[in-house]
Design a protein around this motif. Structure first.
Motif, mmCIF file in Angstrom:
data_model
loop_
_atom_site.group_PDB
_atom_site.id
_atom_site.type_symbol
_atom_site.label_atom_id
_atom_site.label_comp_id
_atom_site.label_asym_id
_atom_site.label_seq_id
_atom_site.Cartn_x
_atom_site.Cartn_y
_atom_site.Cartn_z
ATOM 1 N N ALA A 1 -147.821 20.903 -7.285
ATOM 2 C CA ALA A 1 -147.428 19.694 -8.024
ATOM 3 C C ALA A 1 -146.815 18.712 -7.030
ATOM 4 O O ALA A 1 -147.475 17.798 -6.539
ATOM 5 N N THR A 2 -145.540 18.948 -6.662
ATOM 6 C CA THR A 2 -144.864 18.026 -5.729
ATOM 7 C C THR A 2 -144.835 18.546 -4.294
ATOM 8 O O THR A 2 -144.527 17.802 -3.375
ATOM 9 N N GLY A 3 -145.053 19.862 -4.119
ATOM 10 C CA GLY A 3 -144.963 20.453 -2.780
ATOM 11 C C GLY A 3 -143.535 20.726 -2.328
ATOM 12 O O GLY A 3 -143.309 20.992 -1.161
ATOM 13 N N GLY B 1 -141.861 23.395 -3.173
ATOM 14 C CA GLY B 1 -141.627 24.846 -3.097
ATOM 15 C C GLY B 1 -142.683 25.616 -2.322
ATOM 16 O O GLY B 1 -142.842 26.814 -2.543
ATOM 17 N N SER C 1 -130.680 19.538 -9.024
ATOM 18 C CA SER C 1 -130.041 18.539 -8.178
ATOM 19 C C SER C 1 -130.942 17.348 -7.877
ATOM 20 O O SER C 1 -130.447 16.247 -7.672
ATOM 21 N N GLY D 1 -140.630 19.357 -9.365
ATOM 22 C CA GLY D 1 -141.553 19.562 -10.483
ATOM 23 C C GLY D 1 -140.961 20.492 -11.540
ATOM 24 O O GLY D 1 -140.343 21.508 -11.213
ATOM 25 N N TYR E 1 -140.094 24.625 -10.875
ATOM 26 C CA TYR E 1 -138.650 24.878 -11.031
ATOM 27 C C TYR E 1 -138.427 25.940 -12.114
ATOM 28 O O TYR E 1 -137.688 26.900 -11.923
ATOM 29 N N LEU F 1 -140.510 28.108 -13.344
ATOM 30 C CA LEU F 1 -141.079 29.417 -12.978
ATOM 31 C C LEU F 1 -140.102 30.225 -12.129
ATOM 32 O O LEU F 1 -140.107 31.454 -12.174
ATOM 33 N N PHE G 1 -132.210 26.737 -11.955
ATOM 34 C CA PHE G 1 -130.758 26.788 -11.840
ATOM 35 C C PHE G 1 -130.287 25.336 -11.772
ATOM 36 O O PHE G 1 -130.543 24.640 -10.804
ATOM 37 N N VAL H 1 -150.008 27.191 -15.313
ATOM 38 C CA VAL H 1 -149.442 26.489 -16.470
ATOM 39 C C VAL H 1 -150.049 25.083 -16.514
ATOM 40 O O VAL H 1 -150.017 24.364 -15.513
ATOM 41 N N TYR I 1 -137.548 28.796 1.189
ATOM 42 C CA TYR I 1 -138.455 27.703 1.544
ATOM 43 C C TYR I 1 -139.225 28.006 2.812
ATOM 44 O O TYR I 1 -138.643 28.473 3.793
HETATM 45 C C1 LIG Z 1 -134.723 19.028 -2.540
HETATM 46 C C2 LIG Z 1 -134.871 20.225 -3.444
HETATM 47 C C3 LIG Z 1 -133.982 20.404 -4.506
HETATM 48 C C4 LIG Z 1 -134.102 21.509 -5.352
HETATM 49 N N1 LIG Z 1 -133.190 21.680 -6.368
HETATM 50 C C5 LIG Z 1 -133.290 22.763 -7.173
HETATM 51 C C6 LIG Z 1 -132.333 23.009 -8.205
HETATM 52 O O1 LIG Z 1 -131.379 22.255 -8.384
HETATM 53 N N2 LIG Z 1 -132.494 24.107 -8.990
HETATM 54 C C7 LIG Z 1 -133.544 24.984 -8.811
HETATM 55 O O2 LIG Z 1 -133.648 25.958 -9.564
HETATM 56 N N3 LIG Z 1 -134.462 24.770 -7.858
HETATM 57 C C8 LIG Z 1 -134.348 23.704 -7.031
HETATM 58 N N4 LIG Z 1 -135.242 23.535 -6.024
HETATM 59 C C9 LIG Z 1 -136.284 24.541 -5.841
HETATM 60 C C10 LIG Z 1 -137.510 24.204 -6.675
HETATM 61 O O3 LIG Z 1 -137.253 24.496 -8.023
HETATM 62 C C11 LIG Z 1 -138.698 25.054 -6.181
HETATM 63 O O4 LIG Z 1 -138.957 24.715 -4.841
HETATM 64 C C12 LIG Z 1 -139.928 24.832 -7.049
HETATM 65 O O5 LIG Z 1 -140.897 25.792 -6.689
HETATM 66 C C13 LIG Z 1 -140.501 23.439 -6.870
HETATM 67 O O6 LIG Z 1 -141.556 23.236 -7.755
HETATM 68 P P1 LIG Z 1 -142.553 21.993 -7.504
HETATM 69 O O7 LIG Z 1 -143.564 22.009 -8.552
HETATM 70 O O8 LIG Z 1 -141.733 20.769 -7.316
HETATM 71 O O9 LIG Z 1 -143.177 22.359 -6.074
HETATM 72 P P2 LIG Z 1 -144.638 22.864 -5.658
HETATM 73 O O10 LIG Z 1 -144.492 23.190 -4.200
HETATM 74 O O11 LIG Z 1 -145.687 21.907 -6.028
HETATM 75 O O12 LIG Z 1 -144.821 24.197 -6.455
HETATM 76 C C14 LIG Z 1 -144.103 25.335 -6.070
HETATM 77 C C15 LIG Z 1 -144.817 26.575 -6.552
HETATM 78 O O13 LIG Z 1 -144.701 26.669 -7.953
HETATM 79 C C16 LIG Z 1 -145.873 27.249 -8.459
HETATM 80 N N5 LIG Z 1 -146.474 26.295 -9.403
HETATM 81 C C17 LIG Z 1 -146.354 24.938 -9.406
HETATM 82 N N6 LIG Z 1 -147.028 24.427 -10.444
HETATM 83 C C18 LIG Z 1 -147.571 25.485 -11.096
HETATM 84 C C19 LIG Z 1 -148.394 25.596 -12.261
HETATM 85 N N7 LIG Z 1 -148.779 24.532 -12.960
HETATM 86 N N8 LIG Z 1 -148.752 26.839 -12.675
HETATM 87 C C20 LIG Z 1 -148.376 27.940 -11.981
HETATM 88 N N9 LIG Z 1 -147.616 27.890 -10.871
HETATM 89 C C21 LIG Z 1 -147.220 26.669 -10.436
HETATM 90 C C22 LIG Z 1 -146.798 27.532 -7.318
HETATM 91 O O14 LIG Z 1 -146.604 28.886 -6.898
HETATM 92 C C23 LIG Z 1 -146.316 26.609 -6.257
HETATM 93 O O15 LIG Z 1 -146.552 27.091 -4.948
HETATM 94 C C24 LIG Z 1 -135.146 22.437 -5.155
HETATM 95 C C25 LIG Z 1 -136.036 22.266 -4.100
HETATM 96 C C26 LIG Z 1 -135.902 21.188 -3.223
HETATM 97 C C27 LIG Z 1 -136.833 21.068 -2.057
#
Ligand SMILES: Cc1cc2nc3c(=O)[nH]c(=O)nc-3n(C[C@H](O)[C@H](O)[C@H](O)COP(=O)(O)OP(=O)(O)OC[C@H]3O[C@@H](n4cnc5c(N)ncnc54)[C@H](O)[C@@H]3O)c2cc1C
Length: 380
Positions: free
Chosen positions: A56-58, A60, A113, A118, A122, A124, A128, A164, A375
């Motif tokens: 989604a956003t990259g 994680g 935070s 995404g 988050y 999944l 927190f 999802v 990370y």
């Molecule tokens: C600056 C920053 C702040 C953060 N703050 C918090 C916080 O306050 N609390 C907290 O709990 N976490 C926090 N996180 C961690 C964040 O929740 C995880 O990194 C999460 O995986 C990010 O999801 P994303 O979709 O944005 O990233 P993406 O890198 O796009 O996705 C991460 C992973 O999620 C899975 N995924 C994404 N979309 C789907 C889908 N549709 N179906 C199945 N799997 C999927 C995949 O395994 C993918 O590799 C933070 C991270 C960063 C970098």
């Protein structure tokens, strides 16, 4: 449905996300706009016997994506049902858009935070959030998930069974909070760590808080009182009255900058004020039952002014409603996290060695770690 192969213009741009330290090389990128696109991509991957990943956003990323990468970032739909206090979001929605949509109805999500993270990724990982000590984890509020199973079937099912495509979850009746940060100069870091630790022992669950050690670069984009300094940043998100009284023991230490204020929940991204720009980072964490002095010393050695590599180190207060969570990362003994995060500089091996030295000192008392804050490296 648009697709990209490595030889096509737009391939790299579509893969680019918040984490820039991992170079994915999928054979095919599928730009999904609907659940049907996701299902078609999964079927195509199955036919070609290729692995599937989703982005989604990259924020994680843990390992480079190979095979078929499904990009969900155009699936940004968000709707709120105020009568049920429920939001429904598509796979690529970020917290920022849910916060805005929910606020129109006097509601808020259990976001974290950074508004750019995404919702699905988050949740999944448990999710927190700023208000989690009071309301629990985001994953505990999930009402329904639309998923595409590994054979390409679209269905309703539990998280973790497939990709999802949409998520429905409960919102909470919050419109404002007392929040922001206190930023302290380098010499005060040891005092701030001890005072914050002692302060957190008696807090109600309406207070969410963390303390971060931050090496601010000497760059014009950093505000003057913090520029080029190693700072301790206490963050607070409080649902209640008498906020100034609550934080008085911390304020008494004399911050360089004080951004604590009663704010609309739509401003909650300003509490941690994390940089929104993509960069490369490595990070890991441990959950601890307590913060004795020897752990604070280890934290200072690793992430204080003499740190071996520039490290953002964040200690969060857990407890409260997390103690009753069903998520495996949280146990009744989970009281604090210690999270380390570094830009990949000078190289990944140096950063990993430095982080490993810190976590070796935390492993014995640790009750585990939070998957969401690992990370740039696969979970061991
Ligand atoms: C600056 C920053 C702040 C953060 N703050 C918090 C916080 O306050 N609390 C907290 O709990 N976490 C926090 N996180 C961690 C964040 O929740 C995880 O990194 C999460 O995986 C990010 O999801 P994303 O979709 O944005 O990233 P993406 O890198 O796009 O996705 C991460 C992973 O999620 C899975 N995924 C994404 N979309 C789907 C889908 N549709 N179906 C199945 N799997 C999927 C995949 O395994 C993918 O590799 C933070 C991270 C960063 C970098």
């Amino acid at each position: 449905m648009q697709t990209f192969t490595p030889d096509q213009d737009g391939y790299r741009e579509e893969i680019a996300g918040f984490q820039t330290g991992i170079r994915s090389t999928p054979q095919l990128v599928v730009v999904a706009e609907t659940a049907a696109d996701v299902a078609a991509a999964v079927r195509q991957a199955a036919e070609r016997e290729l692995p599937v990943s989703v982005q989604a956003t990259g924020h994680g990323l843990r390992a480079p994506a190979e095979g078929v990468l499904i990009s969900t970032r155009r699936m940004t739909g968000v709707t709120v049902d105020p009568n049920r206090a429920v939001a429904r979001v598509d796979a690529g929605a970020t917290w920022g858009s849910v916060i805005t949509a929910a606020a129109e109805h006097g509601l808020a999500p259990l976001s974290g935070s950074a508004p750019g993270v995404g919702v699905v990724g988050y949740t999944l990982g448990g999710g927190f959030g700023l208000l989690g000590r009071h309301f629990g984890l985001a994953s505990d509020r999930v009402r329904a998930a639309d998923v595409v199973l590994p054979d390409g079937t679209a269905t309703r099912g539990p998280l973790g069974t497939g990709i999802v495509t949409a998520l429905e979850f409960g919102l909470v009746p919050v419109t404002a909070l007392y929040g922001g940060g206190l930023y302290f100069d380098t010499a005060k870091i040891p005092d701030v760590l001890r005072t914050w630790r002692d302060w957190t022992t008696g807090l109600p669950d309406t207070v969410g808080t963390s303390v971060a050690l931050l090496p601010y670069p000497d760059l014009p984009m950093v505000p003057e009182p913090l520029r080029g300094k190693h700072i301790a940043h206490v963050r607070v998100a409080y649902l209640g009255t008498g906020g100034d009284r609550l934080v008085a023991p911390l304020r008494a230490l004399g911050p360089l900058q004080d951004t604590l204020v009663t704010m609309p929940f739509t401003d909650s991204g300003q509490i941690a004020a994390e940089p929104p720009h993509p960069h490369s980072y490595l990070g890991d964490n441990r959950v601890l039952p307590a913060l004795p002095d020897d752990i604070l010393t280890a934290v200072l050695d690793h992430a204080g002014p003499g740190a071996p590599v520039p490290t953002v180190l964040i200690i969060d207060l857990l407890g409260g409603a997390y103690q009753h969570s069903s998520a495996p990362d949280f146990t009744p003994d989970s009281r604090y996290t210690v999270r380390a995060l570094s830009v990949v500089e000078p190289d990944a091996a140096t950063v990993q060695t430095a982080h490993a030295k810190l976590f070796a000192q935390l492993d014995a008392p640790s009750t585990g770690r939070l998957r969401s804050f690992v990370y740039g490296q696969p979970l061991g």
